[in-house]
Design a protein around this motif. Structure first.
Motif, PDB file in Angstrom:
ATOM      1  N   TRP A  29       0.830  -1.207   0.000  1.00  0.00           N
ATOM      2  CA  TRP A  29       0.000   0.000   0.000  1.00  0.00           C
ATOM      3  C   TRP A  29       0.861   1.253   0.000  1.00  0.00           C
ATOM      4  O   TRP A  29       0.500   2.254  -0.625  1.00  0.00           O
ATOM      5  CB  TRP A  29      -0.975  -0.023   1.179  1.00  0.00           C
ATOM      6  CG  TRP A  29      -2.172  -0.885   0.913  1.00  0.00           C
ATOM      7  CD1 TRP A  29      -2.188  -2.218   0.638  1.00  0.00           C
ATOM      8  CD2 TRP A  29      -3.532  -0.462   0.878  1.00  0.00           C
ATOM      9  NE1 TRP A  29      -3.470  -2.651   0.451  1.00  0.00           N
ATOM     10  CE2 TRP A  29      -4.315  -1.592   0.591  1.00  0.00           C
ATOM     11  CE3 TRP A  29      -4.164   0.769   1.083  1.00  0.00           C
ATOM     12  CZ2 TRP A  29      -5.704  -1.530   0.489  1.00  0.00           C
ATOM     13  CZ3 TRP A  29      -5.547   0.823   0.983  1.00  0.00           C
ATOM     14  CH2 TRP A  29      -6.303  -0.320   0.682  1.00  0.00           C
ATOM     15  N   ASN A  30       1.993   1.229   0.695  1.00  0.00           N
ATOM     16  CA  ASN A  30       2.874   2.397   0.692  1.00  0.00           C
ATOM     17  C   ASN A  30       3.531   2.630  -0.668  1.00  0.00           C
ATOM     18  O   ASN A  30       4.034   3.718  -0.934  1.00  0.00           O
ATOM     19  CB  ASN A  30       3.931   2.289   1.793  1.00  0.00           C
ATOM     20  CG  ASN A  30       3.398   2.776   3.127  1.00  0.00           C
ATOM     21  OD1 ASN A  30       2.579   3.684   3.195  1.00  0.00           O
ATOM     22  ND2 ASN A  30       3.869   2.162   4.204  1.00  0.00           N
ATOM     23  N   ARG A  32       1.823   2.783  -3.329  1.00  0.00           N
ATOM     24  CA  ARG A  32       0.786   3.565  -4.000  1.00  0.00           C
ATOM     25  C   ARG A  32       0.707   3.199  -5.484  1.00  0.00           C
ATOM     26  O   ARG A  32       0.451   4.039  -6.330  1.00  0.00           O
ATOM     27  CB  ARG A  32       1.004   5.066  -3.784  1.00  0.00           C
ATOM     28  CG  ARG A  32       0.842   5.447  -2.323  1.00  0.00           C
ATOM     29  CD  ARG A  32       1.224   6.867  -2.001  1.00  0.00           C
ATOM     30  NE  ARG A  32       2.628   7.068  -2.347  1.00  0.00           N
ATOM     31  CZ  ARG A  32       3.076   8.075  -3.079  1.00  0.00           C
ATOM     32  NH1 ARG A  32       2.294   9.019  -3.494  1.00  0.00           N
ATOM     33  NH2 ARG A  32       4.349   8.162  -3.369  1.00  0.00           N
ATOM     34  N   LEU A  64      -8.239   2.189  -5.591  1.00  0.00           N
ATOM     35  CA  LEU A  64      -6.952   2.653  -5.070  1.00  0.00           C
ATOM     36  C   LEU A  64      -6.420   3.840  -5.862  1.00  0.00           C
ATOM     37  O   LEU A  64      -5.838   4.769  -5.285  1.00  0.00           O
ATOM     38  CB  LEU A  64      -5.943   1.508  -5.054  1.00  0.00           C
ATOM     39  CG  LEU A  64      -6.264   0.376  -4.077  1.00  0.00           C
ATOM     40  CD1 LEU A  64      -5.325  -0.802  -4.298  1.00  0.00           C
ATOM     41  CD2 LEU A  64      -6.218   0.860  -2.646  1.00  0.00           C
ATOM     42  N   ASP A  65      -6.625   3.838  -7.176  1.00  0.00           N
ATOM     43  CA  ASP A  65      -6.200   4.967  -7.993  1.00  0.00           C
ATOM     44  C   ASP A  65      -6.905   6.245  -7.543  1.00  0.00           C
ATOM     45  O   ASP A  65      -6.257   7.282  -7.350  1.00  0.00           O
ATOM     46  CB  ASP A  65      -6.494   4.669  -9.464  1.00  0.00           C
ATOM     47  CG  ASP A  65      -5.971   5.753 -10.381  1.00  0.00           C
ATOM     48  OD1 ASP A  65      -4.760   6.036 -10.350  1.00  0.00           O
ATOM     49  OD2 ASP A  65      -6.787   6.323 -11.134  1.00  0.00           O
ATOM     50  N   LYS A  67      -8.288   6.778  -4.605  1.00  0.00           N
ATOM     51  CA  LYS A  67      -7.858   7.039  -3.228  1.00  0.00           C
ATOM     52  C   LYS A  67      -6.555   7.821  -3.204  1.00  0.00           C
ATOM     53  O   LYS A  67      -6.445   8.850  -2.528  1.00  0.00           O
ATOM     54  CB  LYS A  67      -7.694   5.695  -2.501  1.00  0.00           C
ATOM     55  CG  LYS A  67      -7.072   5.770  -1.125  1.00  0.00           C
ATOM     56  CD  LYS A  67      -6.829   4.363  -0.589  1.00  0.00           C
ATOM     57  CE  LYS A  67      -6.223   4.377   0.779  1.00  0.00           C
ATOM     58  NZ  LYS A  67      -7.054   5.036   1.783  1.00  0.00           N
ATOM     59  N   TRP A  68      -5.545   7.340  -3.930  1.00  0.00           N
ATOM     60  CA  TRP A  68      -4.228   7.955  -3.850  1.00  0.00           C
ATOM     61  C   TRP A  68      -4.124   9.244  -4.658  1.00  0.00           C
ATOM     62  O   TRP A  68      -3.176   9.995  -4.489  1.00  0.00           O
ATOM     63  CB  TRP A  68      -3.151   6.947  -4.191  1.00  0.00           C
ATOM     64  CG  TRP A  68      -3.049   5.899  -3.100  1.00  0.00           C
ATOM     65  CD1 TRP A  68      -3.149   6.118  -1.761  1.00  0.00           C
ATOM     66  CD2 TRP A  68      -2.850   4.508  -3.254  1.00  0.00           C
ATOM     67  NE1 TRP A  68      -3.016   4.936  -1.074  1.00  0.00           N
ATOM     68  CE2 TRP A  68      -2.835   3.920  -1.967  1.00  0.00           C
ATOM     69  CE3 TRP A  68      -2.685   3.674  -4.366  1.00  0.00           C
ATOM     70  CZ2 TRP A  68      -2.649   2.564  -1.751  1.00  0.00           C
ATOM     71  CZ3 TRP A  68      -2.500   2.320  -4.155  1.00  0.00           C
ATOM     72  CH2 TRP A  68      -2.484   1.773  -2.859  1.00  0.00           C
ATOM     73  N   LYS A  69      -5.085   9.532  -5.507  1.00  0.00           N
ATOM     74  CA  LYS A  69      -5.144  10.850  -6.153  1.00  0.00           C
ATOM     75  C   LYS A  69      -5.721  11.888  -5.189  1.00  0.00           C
ATOM     76  O   LYS A  69      -5.434  13.070  -5.317  1.00  0.00           O
ATOM     77  CB  LYS A  69      -5.971  10.786  -7.426  1.00  0.00           C
ATOM     78  CG  LYS A  69      -5.223  10.127  -8.566  1.00  0.00           C
ATOM     79  CD  LYS A  69      -6.041  10.055  -9.822  1.00  0.00           C
ATOM     80  CE  LYS A  69      -5.204   9.422 -10.937  1.00  0.00           C
ATOM     81  NZ  LYS A  69      -6.017   9.102 -12.110  1.00  0.00           N
ATOM     82  N   GLU A  71      -5.699  11.320  -1.534  1.00  0.00           N
ATOM     83  CA  GLU A  71      -4.917  11.262  -0.294  1.00  0.00           C
ATOM     84  C   GLU A  71      -3.436  11.398  -0.637  1.00  0.00           C
ATOM     85  O   GLU A  71      -2.749  10.411  -0.879  1.00  0.00           O
ATOM     86  CB  GLU A  71      -5.216   9.960   0.448  1.00  0.00           C
ATOM     87  CG  GLU A  71      -6.677   9.865   0.868  1.00  0.00           C
ATOM     88  CD  GLU A  71      -7.043   8.543   1.516  1.00  0.00           C
ATOM     89  OE1 GLU A  71      -6.233   7.589   1.506  1.00  0.00           O
ATOM     90  OE2 GLU A  71      -8.177   8.455   2.032  1.00  0.00           O
ATOM     91  N   TYR A  74       0.617  10.025   1.114  1.00  0.00           N
ATOM     92  CA  TYR A  74       0.095   8.917   1.914  1.00  0.00           C
ATOM     93  C   TYR A  74       1.221   8.095   2.519  1.00  0.00           C
ATOM     94  O   TYR A  74       2.126   7.642   1.800  1.00  0.00           O
ATOM     95  CB  TYR A  74      -0.761   8.059   0.964  1.00  0.00           C
ATOM     96  CG  TYR A  74      -1.327   6.795   1.509  1.00  0.00           C
ATOM     97  CD1 TYR A  74      -2.625   6.756   1.996  1.00  0.00           C
ATOM     98  CD2 TYR A  74      -0.589   5.617   1.492  1.00  0.00           C
ATOM     99  CE1 TYR A  74      -3.175   5.577   2.458  1.00  0.00           C
ATOM    100  CE2 TYR A  74      -1.131   4.435   1.962  1.00  0.00           C
ATOM    101  CZ  TYR A  74      -2.423   4.424   2.444  1.00  0.00           C
ATOM    102  OH  TYR A  74      -2.958   3.257   2.904  1.00  0.00           O
ATOM    103  N   TRP A  96      -2.030  11.730   5.602  1.00  0.00           N
ATOM    104  CA  TRP A  96      -2.140  12.234   4.239  1.00  0.00           C
ATOM    105  C   TRP A  96      -2.655  13.664   4.290  1.00  0.00           C
ATOM    106  O   TRP A  96      -3.092  14.131   5.337  1.00  0.00           O
ATOM    107  CB  TRP A  96      -3.082  11.353   3.421  1.00  0.00           C
ATOM    108  CG  TRP A  96      -4.480  11.242   3.985  1.00  0.00           C
ATOM    109  CD1 TRP A  96      -4.881  10.457   5.034  1.00  0.00           C
ATOM    110  CD2 TRP A  96      -5.642  11.955   3.560  1.00  0.00           C
ATOM    111  NE1 TRP A  96      -6.225  10.631   5.274  1.00  0.00           N
ATOM    112  CE2 TRP A  96      -6.724  11.544   4.373  1.00  0.00           C
ATOM    113  CE3 TRP A  96      -5.877  12.893   2.552  1.00  0.00           C
ATOM    114  CZ2 TRP A  96      -8.009  12.035   4.223  1.00  0.00           C
ATOM    115  CZ3 TRP A  96      -7.170  13.374   2.409  1.00  0.00           C
ATOM    116  CH2 TRP A  96      -8.222  12.941   3.226  1.00  0.00           C
TER     117      TRP A  96
END
Length: 158
Positions: A29-30, A32, A64-65, A67-69, A71, A74, A96
């Motif tokens: 997860w880290n 990303r 996840l895409d 989410k990380w856009k 947050e 992160y 985040w």
């Protein structure tokens, strides 16, 4: 995305193999990297994340895409809570900020169930966001894998 490939450690989990499985999930997860992370789940994996229900690797990668856009910067720490057979319970926190520079620490719990290949077939997550000041951040490492010498959740009093 590829088909089922074994993702050790495999169930049934011992304490040590469960701790390793949790750390490998944290590392993933880290990264990303939505496509890479999605490969840790069965092709028909079922998720509940907050009030959102997600099924299958394609939906997981899309989730996840998104989410990380949202947050940004992160950084996640996971910790084993319990394990039994092919199930692991985890607590976690991540920090985040949004695109306006507002910082958050998100606290959560996850229940995981794995197939015989070590792929996660079910993930149930409950989490809450807490606004924090940038000066209250506790997760400091370059983006990516948390260094082995960085304190974990219990060490940080979280």
């Amino acid at each position: 995305m590829s088909t089922n490939q074994a993702r050790p450690p495999l169930p049934p989990f011992t304490h040590d193999s469960a701790v390793l499985k949790v750390r490998l999930a944290e590392d993933g997860w880290n990264s990303r990297n939505p496509e890479k992370v999605a490969l840790a789940y069965t092709p028909d994996s079922q998720w509940r994340n907050r009030a959102e229900f997600v099924t299958g690797r394609e939906q997981i990668a899309a989730f996840l895409d998104r989410k990380w856009k949202k947050e940004l910067d992160y950084r996640l720490i996971k910790e084993l809570w319990a394990h039994d057979g092919n199930r692991i319970a985890v607590r976690y926190a991540y920090e985040w900020h949004d695109d306006s520079g507002n910082w958050f620490r998100t606290y959560g719990n996850e229940n995981w169930e794995f197939d015989e290949n070590g792929l996660m077939q079910r993930r149930y997550a409950c989490l809450n966001d807490m606004p924090i000041k940038e000066s209250e951040r506790k997760f400091f490492w370059p983006l990516g894998r948390r260094p082995d010498d960085h304190p974990g959740l219990s060490d940080l009093g979280l």
